[in-house]
Design a protein around this motif. Structure first.
Motif, PDB file in Angstrom:
ATOM      1  N   SER A  62      32.649  39.129  44.468  1.00 13.59           N
ATOM      2  CA  SER A  62      32.583  39.656  43.105  1.00 13.59           C
ATOM      3  C   SER A  62      33.226  41.030  43.102  1.00 13.59           C
ATOM      4  O   SER A  62      33.115  41.789  44.066  1.00 13.59           O
ATOM      5  N   GLN A 112      36.068  45.576  48.558  1.00 15.80           N
ATOM      6  CA  GLN A 112      36.730  45.381  47.269  1.00 15.80           C
ATOM      7  C   GLN A 112      37.908  46.334  47.101  1.00 15.80           C
ATOM      8  O   GLN A 112      39.005  45.928  46.673  1.00 15.80           O
ATOM      9  N   TRP A 144      27.863  49.709  36.671  1.00 15.01           N
ATOM     10  CA  TRP A 144      26.815  50.445  37.361  1.00 15.01           C
ATOM     11  C   TRP A 144      26.418  51.712  36.608  1.00 15.01           C
ATOM     12  O   TRP A 144      27.128  52.165  35.705  1.00 15.01           O
ATOM     13  N   GLU A 186      29.251  47.851  48.853  1.00  9.17           N
ATOM     14  CA  GLU A 186      29.610  47.273  47.563  1.00  9.17           C
ATOM     15  C   GLU A 186      30.898  47.883  47.015  1.00  9.17           C
ATOM     16  O   GLU A 186      31.221  47.690  45.840  1.00  9.17           O
ATOM     17  N   GLY A 194      31.506  45.866  43.445  1.00  8.73           N
ATOM     18  CA  GLY A 194      31.123  44.456  43.376  1.00  8.73           C
ATOM     19  C   GLY A 194      29.897  44.202  44.216  1.00  8.73           C
ATOM     20  O   GLY A 194      29.119  45.108  44.502  1.00  8.73           O
ATOM     21  N   GLY A 195      29.735  42.961  44.647  1.00  8.22           N
ATOM     22  CA  GLY A 195      28.595  42.588  45.466  1.00  8.22           C
ATOM     23  C   GLY A 195      28.872  42.795  46.944  1.00  8.22           C
ATOM     24  O   GLY A 195      30.025  42.851  47.379  1.00  8.22           O
ATOM     25  N   ALA A 196      27.806  42.882  47.720  1.00 10.38           N
ATOM     26  CA  ALA A 196      27.953  43.118  49.157  1.00 10.38           C
ATOM     27  C   ALA A 196      28.313  41.851  49.922  1.00 10.38           C
ATOM     28  O   ALA A 196      28.756  41.929  51.068  1.00 10.38           O
ATOM     29  N   HIS A 197      28.147  40.686  49.315  1.00 10.40           N
ATOM     30  CA  HIS A 197      28.475  39.430  49.984  1.00 10.40           C
ATOM     31  C   HIS A 197      29.934  39.066  49.739  1.00 10.40           C
ATOM     32  O   HIS A 197      30.478  39.327  48.659  1.00 10.40           O
ATOM     33  N   TRP A 198      30.565  38.424  50.734  1.00  8.27           N
ATOM     34  CA  TRP A 198      31.949  37.993  50.567  1.00  8.27           C
ATOM     35  C   TRP A 198      32.254  36.874  51.542  1.00  8.27           C
ATOM     36  O   TRP A 198      31.524  36.632  52.497  1.00  8.27           O
ATOM     37  N   HIS A 246      26.014  53.250  48.843  1.00  7.75           N
ATOM     38  CA  HIS A 246      26.175  51.793  48.931  1.00  7.75           C
ATOM     39  C   HIS A 246      27.645  51.407  49.112  1.00  7.75           C
ATOM     40  O   HIS A 246      28.192  50.610  48.344  1.00  7.75           O
TER      41      HIS A 246
END
Length: 214
Positions: free
Chosen positions: A116, A202, A124, A198, A162-166, A195
């Motif tokens: 994301s 990206q 944010w 995140e 974005g999100g921390a997952h990828w 953070h």
């Protein structure tokens, strides 16, 4: 996969995702209880294709999780391992689909990476710019201290969040590795962002020639 607690749940996740084409790199937070480290070390003797990364401290809001992701990328590339995608999970995750369906999804998306992302300022608090424009000190003494001085991203980069997952395709993982090795200014900058897990991946990829593959 960064983990810090509940070894039973973590190992259940690894067993659930095991296949002949999957390798697992597990990172145990350096601050985790010694029993967590022992449990993961013992598991590497019985679970095939599971390895431990070097333990680093992963404090709330700090650079630790970025370093974990970079360590996993570097280990894969240095051993010249064959892989199509590198997926970032945590010990709190669990799949909603069978392994065969997950593997089929990635096989149908060669060269495509998934995360994301959005331009900053974005959704944010304060548009997210305060996360990077302000100096943030995060450590064992002061959990989080925000200083008033402003700063800018190095190299003329446009910030993304974005999100921390990828899930990174191999070309994207190679680009992140080479970018970080060639020009570590952004990584140094993110040591005092809030953070940065995140932000970092990206910002690197959305400013790259691979942006349209994300």
């Amino acid at each position: 996969m960064p983990v810090h607690t509940n070894p039973t749940q973590v190992l259940r996740l690894v067993r659930r995702l095991q296949s002949d084409s999957a390798t697992f790199f597990v990172h145990v937070d350096a601050r985790a209880h010694p029993s967590m480290h022992r449990a993961m070390e013992q598991a590497t003797c019985t679970l095939k294709r599971m390895e431990l990364l070097d333990s680093l401290p992963c404090r709330w809001g700090g650079i630790g999780l970025v370093l974990v992701g970079l360590q996993a990328i570097e280990r894969l590339l240095r051993r010249d391992a064959t892989f199509d995608h590198l997926v970032y999970l945590t010990g709190q995750d669990y799949p909603l689909a069978p392994v065969s369906e997950i593997e089929s999804f990635f096989a149908s998306a060669p060269g495509r990476s998934f995360m994301s992302f959005f331009d900053l300022p974005g959704d944010w608090s304060e548009g997210g710019l305060a996360r990077i424009e302000r100096w943030h000190l995060i450590g064992p003494v002061a959990l989080h201290l925000r200083l008033p001085w402003r700063r800018r991203l190095p190299g003329g980069l446009k910030p993304y969040g974005g999100g921390a997952h990828w899930a990174l395709a191999r070309p994207a993982a190679e680009y992140v590795y080479e970018f970080t090795r060639r020009d570590p200014r952004l990584l140094r900058f993110c040591r005092h962002a809030l953070h940065p897990d995140e932000l970092y991946f990206q910002t690197v990829l959305l400013n790259s020639p691979l942006a349209n593959t994300v």
